[in-house]
Each structure stands twice: as C-alpha cells, then as structure tokens.
Design a protein around this motif. Structure first.
Motif, PDB file in Angstrom:
ATOM      1  N   UNK A   1     -47.011 -35.940  76.290  1.00 47.96           N
ATOM      2  CA  UNK A   1     -45.674 -35.466  76.657  1.00 47.96           C
ATOM      3  C   UNK A   1     -45.752 -34.231  77.547  1.00 47.96           C
ATOM      4  N   UNK A   2     -46.642 -33.322  77.221  1.00 45.86           N
ATOM      5  CA  UNK A   2     -46.819 -32.126  78.054  1.00 45.86           C
ATOM      6  C   UNK A   2     -47.372 -32.505  79.425  1.00 45.86           C
TER       7      UNK A   2
ATOM      8  N   UNK B   1     -46.643 -33.358  85.151  1.00 43.40           N
ATOM      9  CA  UNK B   1     -46.695 -34.287  86.284  1.00 43.40           C
ATOM     10  C   UNK B   1     -45.340 -34.437  86.946  1.00 43.40           C
ATOM     11  N   UNK B   2     -44.278 -34.468  86.158  1.00 42.12           N
ATOM     12  CA  UNK B   2     -42.922 -34.549  86.705  1.00 42.12           C
ATOM     13  C   UNK B   2     -42.560 -33.335  87.537  1.00 42.12           C
ATOM     14  N   UNK B   3     -42.921 -32.161  87.052  1.00 49.53           N
ATOM     15  CA  UNK B   3     -42.643 -30.934  87.805  1.00 49.53           C
ATOM     16  C   UNK B   3     -43.400 -30.942  89.129  1.00 49.53           C
ATOM     17  N   UNK B   4     -44.678 -31.323  89.095  1.00 51.41           N
ATOM     18  CA  UNK B   4     -45.465 -31.370  90.326  1.00 51.41           C
ATOM     19  C   UNK B   4     -44.913 -32.400  91.305  1.00 51.41           C
TER      20      UNK B   4
ATOM     21  N   UNK C   1     -38.170 -37.487  75.161  1.00 52.75           N
ATOM     22  CA  UNK C   1     -38.079 -38.401  74.022  1.00 52.75           C
ATOM     23  C   UNK C   1     -39.243 -38.199  73.057  1.00 52.75           C
ATOM     24  N   UNK C   2     -40.444 -38.044  73.596  1.00 51.12           N
ATOM     25  CA  UNK C   2     -41.622 -37.878  72.738  1.00 51.12           C
ATOM     26  C   UNK C   2     -41.562 -36.576  71.945  1.00 51.12           C
ATOM     27  N   UNK C   3     -41.139 -35.506  72.581  1.00 50.72           N
ATOM     28  CA  UNK C   3     -41.075 -34.213  71.884  1.00 50.72           C
ATOM     29  C   UNK C   3     -39.930 -34.205  70.872  1.00 50.72           C
ATOM     30  N   UNK C   4     -38.827 -34.839  71.210  1.00 51.32           N
ATOM     31  CA  UNK C   4     -37.655 -34.816  70.343  1.00 51.32           C
ATOM     32  C   UNK C   4     -37.798 -35.706  69.112  1.00 51.32           C
ATOM     33  N   UNK C   5     -38.417 -36.880  69.284  1.00 55.98           N
ATOM     34  CA  UNK C   5     -38.451 -37.829  68.170  1.00 55.98           C
ATOM     35  C   UNK C   5     -39.742 -37.792  67.368  1.00 55.98           C
ATOM     36  N   UNK C   6     -40.879 -37.707  68.052  1.00 54.21           N
ATOM     37  CA  UNK C   6     -42.173 -37.762  67.364  1.00 54.21           C
ATOM     38  C   UNK C   6     -42.957 -36.493  67.665  1.00 54.21           C
TER      39      UNK C   6
END
Length: 125
Positions: free
Chosen positions: A48-49, A54-57, A34-39
C-alpha cells in the motif's frame, strides 16, 4: 538520465501520456487507501505504501521509468499473490510497463529536469 526516456512527447501524445499517468495513479491511490483502511496488516501495508509512492511519482511525472516499473511490479504482485480482480491488476501492470518504456511526456517534472534544451548560438560580427 536522458537515456532512460525514449521521448518527451508534446501535443496529443504528451496529453495521452499524462492521461495514462493520472489514470494509473488514481488506481494506485484507491488501492492504497482501501488496503490501509480495511486491512491494517504488515503484509498489506508495504504494498500500500509502495502504491501510494508510485502514484505520487506518476502524477508528478518524476522518475517515470522507475515509477512505471514499480507500478508494473505491483500490478503483477496483485494478480499473482493477492488475487482479487486479476484483469484489473494485469491492466495496471501493462500501463505501468508502457509508461516505463515510453517516458513521461512533455507535461512532467522529468521533462522540465531532463528534457531536451534549445541552445541558441549567436554569431558575433
């Protein structure tokens, strides 16, 4: 590295930790997308990165204490600085802190790399 983990819980508790890791990672992926797509601003790109990493880990169960700490900090950052849904951010921070303290569970890369090993010693006749 083994001292960072309190447990590599098998069975039901391990499944619960896996469920926590996957749920937190799903929220992080949604926030990052959402952060990369909208803002697309430098102030939102770094969190966002970090959320995506963190999600991948967390999904892999790799470096779980570090990833859980990162998730807790991102949740607090979202609640204090970014605003939005503060309760969701605080819940994400609590889940991240719990994962950092409890460890990844038996179904994780951490358990395969740093888990307890069984050594069989055979007596020679």
């Amino acid at each position: 590295m083994r001292r960072l983990f309190s447990t590599f819980a098998p069975g039901g508790p391990g499944a619960g930790l896996l469920l926590l890791r996957v749920a937190a990672a799903g929220v992080l992926f949604a926030q990052a997308f959402t952060a990369v797509r909208t803002e697309f601003a430098p102030g939102t790109l770094v969190p966002a990165v970090l959320a995506g990493a963190g999600g991948i880990l967390l999904v892999a169960g790799l470096w779980t204490p570090l990833a859980g700490t990162l998730v807790a900090l991102l949740g607090l950052w979202g609640a204090v600085v970014l605003g939005g849904d503060n309760w969701a951010n605080l819940l994400l921070a609590a889940v991240g802190a719990a994962l950092a303290l409890l460890g990844p569970g038996a179904w994780s890369v951490d358990a395969r790399l740093f888990g307890w090993r069984r050594i069989d010693v055979h007596k020679r006749d």
